[in-house]
Design a protein around this motif. Structure first.
Motif, PDB file in Angstrom:
ATOM      1  N   LEU A   4     -11.971   4.152   0.050  1.00 51.23           N
ATOM      2  CA  LEU A   4     -10.575   3.722  -0.083  1.00 51.23           C
ATOM      3  C   LEU A   4      -9.795   4.043   1.181  1.00 51.23           C
ATOM      4  O   LEU A   4      -8.918   3.276   1.604  1.00 51.23           O
ATOM      5  CB  LEU A   4      -9.931   4.413  -1.281  1.00 51.23           C
TER       6      LEU A   4
ATOM      7  N   VAL B  45      -4.977   8.744 -11.403  1.00 49.20           N
ATOM      8  CA  VAL B  45      -4.364   8.370 -10.120  1.00 49.20           C
ATOM      9  C   VAL B  45      -5.414   7.758  -9.190  1.00 49.20           C
ATOM     10  O   VAL B  45      -5.180   6.729  -8.542  1.00 49.20           O
ATOM     11  CB  VAL B  45      -3.710   9.589  -9.457  1.00 49.20           C
TER      12      VAL B  45
ATOM     13  N   THR C 147       0.735   0.155 -10.960  1.00 51.42           N
ATOM     14  CA  THR C 147       1.468   1.347 -10.525  1.00 51.42           C
ATOM     15  C   THR C 147       2.207   2.024 -11.676  1.00 51.42           C
ATOM     16  O   THR C 147       2.067   3.236 -11.898  1.00 51.42           O
ATOM     17  CB  THR C 147       2.457   0.996  -9.405  1.00 51.42           C
TER      18      THR C 147
ATOM     19  N   ILE D  94       1.257   8.989  -6.504  1.00 49.92           N
ATOM     20  CA  ILE D  94       1.225  10.402  -6.119  1.00 49.92           C
ATOM     21  C   ILE D  94       2.461  11.128  -6.653  1.00 49.92           C
ATOM     22  O   ILE D  94       2.369  12.255  -7.158  1.00 49.92           O
ATOM     23  CB  ILE D  94       1.142  10.546  -4.587  1.00 49.92           C
TER      24      ILE D  94
ATOM     25  N   ALA E  19       0.825  -1.207   0.000  1.00 48.56           N
ATOM     26  CA  ALA E  19       0.000   0.000   0.000  1.00 48.56           C
ATOM     27  C   ALA E  19       0.864   1.263   0.000  1.00 48.56           C
ATOM     28  O   ALA E  19       0.630   2.189  -0.780  1.00 48.56           O
ATOM     29  CB  ALA E  19      -0.941  -0.006   1.207  1.00 48.56           C
TER      30      ALA E  19
ATOM     31  N   LEU F 208      -5.395   3.964  -7.571  1.00 49.81           N
ATOM     32  CA  LEU F 208      -5.516   3.644  -6.148  1.00 49.81           C
ATOM     33  C   LEU F 208      -6.634   2.640  -5.908  1.00 49.81           C
ATOM     34  O   LEU F 208      -6.524   1.760  -5.037  1.00 49.81           O
ATOM     35  CB  LEU F 208      -5.770   4.923  -5.346  1.00 49.81           C
TER      36      LEU F 208
ATOM     37  N   LEU G  95      -5.264  -0.661  -6.907  1.00 46.59           N
ATOM     38  CA  LEU G  95      -4.330  -1.112  -5.868  1.00 46.59           C
ATOM     39  C   LEU G  95      -5.098  -1.693  -4.686  1.00 46.59           C
ATOM     40  O   LEU G  95      -4.734  -2.750  -4.148  1.00 46.59           O
ATOM     41  CB  LEU G  95      -3.456   0.059  -5.413  1.00 46.59           C
ATOM     42  N   GLY G  96      -6.174  -1.016  -4.294  1.00 47.38           N
ATOM     43  CA  GLY G  96      -7.003  -1.525  -3.209  1.00 47.38           C
ATOM     44  C   GLY G  96      -7.621  -2.868  -3.548  1.00 47.38           C
ATOM     45  O   GLY G  96      -7.751  -3.749  -2.689  1.00 47.38           O
TER      46      GLY G  96
ATOM     47  N   PHE H 217      -7.638   1.423   3.225  1.00 45.44           N
ATOM     48  CA  PHE H 217      -6.202   1.571   3.454  1.00 45.44           C
ATOM     49  C   PHE H 217      -5.869   1.793   4.940  1.00 45.44           C
ATOM     50  O   PHE H 217      -4.820   1.345   5.418  1.00 45.44           O
ATOM     51  CB  PHE H 217      -5.640   2.700   2.589  1.00 45.44           C
TER      52      PHE H 217
ATOM     53  N   ILE I 169       0.943   3.767  -3.241  1.00 39.45           N
ATOM     54  CA  ILE I 169       0.422   5.133  -3.092  1.00 39.45           C
ATOM     55  C   ILE I 169       1.517   6.150  -3.376  1.00 39.45           C
ATOM     56  O   ILE I 169       1.289   7.151  -4.080  1.00 39.45           O
ATOM     57  CB  ILE I 169      -0.159   5.332  -1.675  1.00 39.45           C
TER      58      ILE I 169
ATOM     59  N   PHE J 217     -13.226   7.965  -2.256  1.00 32.93           N
ATOM     60  CA  PHE J 217     -11.991   8.243  -1.522  1.00 32.93           C
ATOM     61  C   PHE J 217     -12.156   7.934  -0.035  1.00 32.93           C
ATOM     62  O   PHE J 217     -11.213   7.488   0.618  1.00 32.93           O
ATOM     63  CB  PHE J 217     -11.558   9.692  -1.748  1.00 32.93           C
TER      64      PHE J 217
END
Length: 566
Positions: free
Chosen positions: A259, A333, A90, A15, A7, A337, A340-341, A263, A11, A256
């Protein structure tokens, strides 16, 4: 492997990509100009062309592109191991998706808000445009069909998500009136909207809505599919400020927060990733990782659908050209994320490797169900929320973003139908084009099964077509940059990679479906493959011509285009 490490690294990478690479693209490659008047102002009509606050527009753009695909794709692709999926998400977000989404938005804004299909006519040629429209039409058809099936499945499997999913429509309508009619403060409206949305989640968890086995002679899944298309058709005809913008904006905030919950739960619980980094014991029948990984994970790494949203709706609402970096690149982006989650939920949300292998017993397993189940377990362990509420939060998140993509997808399909009608001299009205868009997608949803499973049947081809369109969109961006005398290296490398992998995947999939006798997918695959190769040849010819021609002044060329309507 501790999921917290994944994570943090993931991230940090995306970013940093926005802050560093995004800045280079905006200032040096695309040269965004804050003084340039955008189509939202020059062609303002109060329906599609509406100057919009960049945060609201980001919410629309982000939630339109972040549908079910960045959840489903990564949660399926981890069958090859978590490491390939993690690297593709990523690195793809930073060097592929952000550049692609920002580039498509810039290209459309510099051409009166025209869609990617229309731009292909100017930069590639008439034949290229017609074939481009075929690919776009088929992709939108598959997006609408597959997402309807995914949403319907989640509503049936997680009945606690029904009330928040449909209640969010009412919240969005009220937010639109509060912002545009009552002129209320955006922060105040945002807080009230988010509180209302999570209040609906608590209500839904308390009062699940479970349909009977048959409704009006249809299965529960089929009934939800029909209702979803009726809703999407109506929503697509409303002015964007009434429902589309506020729904997407509040859903963006909700995503968000969702998420963040996921996270933070990873931070507290630090669950172990039980799936292997590289899976050497994939189930029998699992296709080769190359090229299938790069089309199984489309949204979340790079997606042609994003280019259609950028040029189809977002470019018509951009208030200032410099807002494009925030809307386009940062929108990518956000989706990275989410992907990724999904990877973390689908690999660290199970107690043991045996539990994970039981879910991933065949290629195509996992998906949204693994995200909800695995993610719910992580939230339950990290924050101590009841298992049912944890699953409801994640299922609602998945449903809402898939639904907002459907809203935008049907609207874009309407635009494509109207554009195609104009090419043959037939004016197609809004209602007629919407009925056609909904009708063909609904037919495809049921095309491979009376239970409405047809949409999921075409999921593999959806991913391939999606990536193919991303490569073709980048060819238009490359031609524009060549005509302006700028470097195309940041565009050319992803362009070549995507076109190579997608054509390769189309050929591989064609052989598999032919041997299975799946003629629906064989026919669709052949049509897309022929159109793709033809457009690629046309695009290469156009790039060679643009390279040989003397560069033109940036603003002068765009001003001529805007004045001539070309």
């Amino acid at each position: 492997m501790n999921s917290l490490i994944l994570a943090v690294i993931g991230i940090a990478m995306v970013i940093a990509g926005y802050l560093l690479y995004g800045k280079y693209l905006g200032s040096r490659l695309y040269r965004l100009d804050p003084a340039r008047t955008t189509p939202a102002h020059t062609q303002q009509d109060g329906v599609d062309y509406v100057p919009t606050n960049k945060y609201i527009l980001w919410g629309h753009h982000f939630t339109s592109v972040a549908g079910a695909a960045p959840i489903v794709g990564p949660a399926v692709a981890v069958i090859w191991g978590w490491l390939p999926a993690f690297l593709w998400v990523t690195l793809g977000t930073v060097f592929f998706a952000g550049m692609h989404d920002l580039g498509a938005l810039w290209a459309s804004v510099r051409n009166r808000g025209q869609s990617i299909g229309a731009l292909s006519g100017r930069y590639i040629g008439t034949h290229g445009r017609n074939l481009f429209l075929v690919v776009i039409f088929l992709l939108l058809l598959m997006v609408n069909a597959t997402f309807a099936v995914v949403i319907a499945g989640l509503l049936v499997d997680t009945p606690t998500a029904v009330i928040p999913a449909w209640g969010a429509v009412v919240v969005a309508l009220l937010i639109g009136q509060a912002i545009y009619r009552a002129k209320m403060s955006l922060p105040v409206v945002s807080v009230v909207g988010v509180v209302a949305l999570y209040g609906l989640i608590l209500l839904g968890d308390r009062f699940p809505v479970e349909l009977p086995e048959t409704v009006l002679g249809m299965s529960a899944t089929s009934f939800w599919i029909v209702v979803l298309f009726l809703y999407a058709g109506i929503a697509s005809m409303l002015p964007v400020w009434v429902l589309l913008q506020p729904r997407d904006y509040i859903n963006g905030l909700q995503l968000f927060i969702g998420l963040g919950i996921l996270f933070v739960s990873v931070l507290i619980a630090s669950p172990t990733v039980v799936a292997p980094a590289m899976n050497d014991a994939v189930p029998a029948g699992t296709p080769s990782m190359v090229p299938l990984l790069f089309v199984t994970i489309a949204c979340g790494a790079v997606s042609g659908f994003h280019g259609m949203v950028s040029s189809g709706t977002s470019s018509k609402q951009l208030n200032k050209e410099t807002d494009a970096k925030f809307v386009g690149y940062f929108g990518a982006v956000g989706e990275g994320l989410l992907a990724l989650g999904s990877i973390i939920a689908a690999t660290a949300g199970y107690r043991t490797l045996a539990d994970w292998e039981a879910v991933y017993s065949a290629f195509g397993q996992g998906g949204a169900g693994a995200f909800v189940e695995g993610g719910g377990a992580i939230v339950n362990a990290g924050l101590g929320l009841p298992a049912s509420l944890s699953a409801t939060i994640l299922a609602t998140m998945a449903v809402l973003f898939a639904a907002t993509t459907m809203d935008t997808g049907v609207r874009l399909q309407r635009f494509v139908i109207q554009e195609a009608g104009g090419l043959v001299g037939v004016k197609v009205g809004t209602v007629v084009s919407t009925v056609i868009a909904v009708g063909v997608a609904l037919g495809l949803s049921f095309g491979a099964g009376a239970d409405g499973s047809g949409g999921l049947t075409i999921w593999p081809l959806f991913g391939t077509t999606n990536q193919l369109l991303a490569g073709l969109t980048l060819s238009i961006v490359a031609i524009m940059l060549l005509r302006k005398g700028r470097t195309i290296v940041p565009v050319l490398i992803p362009l070549v990679f995507l076109l190579t992998m997608t054509v390769y995947a189309l050929i591989v999939q064609l052989g598999g479906w032919y041997s299975e006798g799946n003629w629906l997918l064989v026919v669709l695959d052949v049509i897309i493959l022929v159109a793709a190769i033809w457009v690629i040849v046309e695009a290469i010819s156009a790039m060679v011509s643009a390279k040989k021609a003397p560069p033109v002044d940036d603003d002068a060329e765009d001003d001529v285009v805007a004045a001539s309507g070309g």
